[in-house]
Motif scaffolding. Structure first.
Motif, short mmCIF file in Angstrom:
data_model
loop_
_atom_site.label_atom_id
_atom_site.label_comp_id
_atom_site.label_asym_id
_atom_site.label_seq_id
_atom_site.Cartn_x
_atom_site.Cartn_y
_atom_site.Cartn_z
N GLN A 1 32.33 52.25 44.25
CA GLN A 1 33.46 51.86 43.52
C GLN A 1 32.85 50.78 42.53
O GLN A 1 32.70 50.51 41.46
CB GLN A 1 35.23 52.68 42.56
CG GLN A 1 34.87 53.87 42.85
CD GLN A 1 34.08 54.37 41.93
OE1 GLN A 1 34.56 54.72 40.27
NE2 GLN A 1 33.42 55.48 42.47
N VAL B 1 44.41 50.16 47.07
CA VAL B 1 43.38 50.68 46.56
C VAL B 1 43.51 52.27 46.04
O VAL B 1 44.60 53.01 45.36
CB VAL B 1 42.93 50.27 46.43
CG1 VAL B 1 42.21 50.32 45.50
CG2 VAL B 1 42.51 48.61 46.30
N SER C 1 47.33 53.65 45.70
CA SER C 1 47.46 53.20 44.55
C SER C 1 47.32 54.77 43.36
O SER C 1 47.75 54.93 43.14
CB SER C 1 47.38 52.11 43.93
OG SER C 1 46.28 51.67 43.80
N LYS C 2 46.04 55.09 44.27
CA LYS C 2 45.24 55.66 43.06
C LYS C 2 45.60 57.29 43.42
O LYS C 2 45.58 57.79 42.66
CB LYS C 2 43.60 55.77 43.20
CG LYS C 2 43.13 53.98 43.16
CD LYS C 2 42.98 53.77 41.70
CE LYS C 2 43.00 52.53 40.81
NZ LYS C 2 43.20 52.26 39.26
#
Length: 82
Positions: free
Chosen positions: A37, A12, A15-16
């Protein structure tokens, strides 16, 4: 009580922010960032539905299939009420 285990925090984060920056951050930071988050979004969504409760990120708990293990140093890392 609901237990949520995030198993792809590194992916994650990659990908960010990109794979290169993800390689520079320790996995523990990735997990903490993603957990924070998720907690934020869950609190927002549950409160919007009128659900009241508490949510916590806990260090020292391990979920492995149907087994839940408690390790030395069990503590609440983050807590929020909604």
């Amino acid at each position: 009580m609901i237990v949520l285990k995030i198993s792809n925090a590194s992916e994650v984060v990659a990908s960010k922010v990109g794979k290169f920056l993800e390689l520079l951050t320790p996995d523990s930071i990735d997990h903490t960032t993603v957990e924070d988050q998720v907690i934020k979004k869950m609190v927002e969504n549950l409160a919007a539905e009128g659900i009241k409760g508490e949510i916590a990120a806990i260090n020292g708990l391990e979920l492995d299939g149907e087994n839940l293990s408690v390790h030395k140093g069990l503590n609440v890392r983050k807590h929020a009420a909604f």
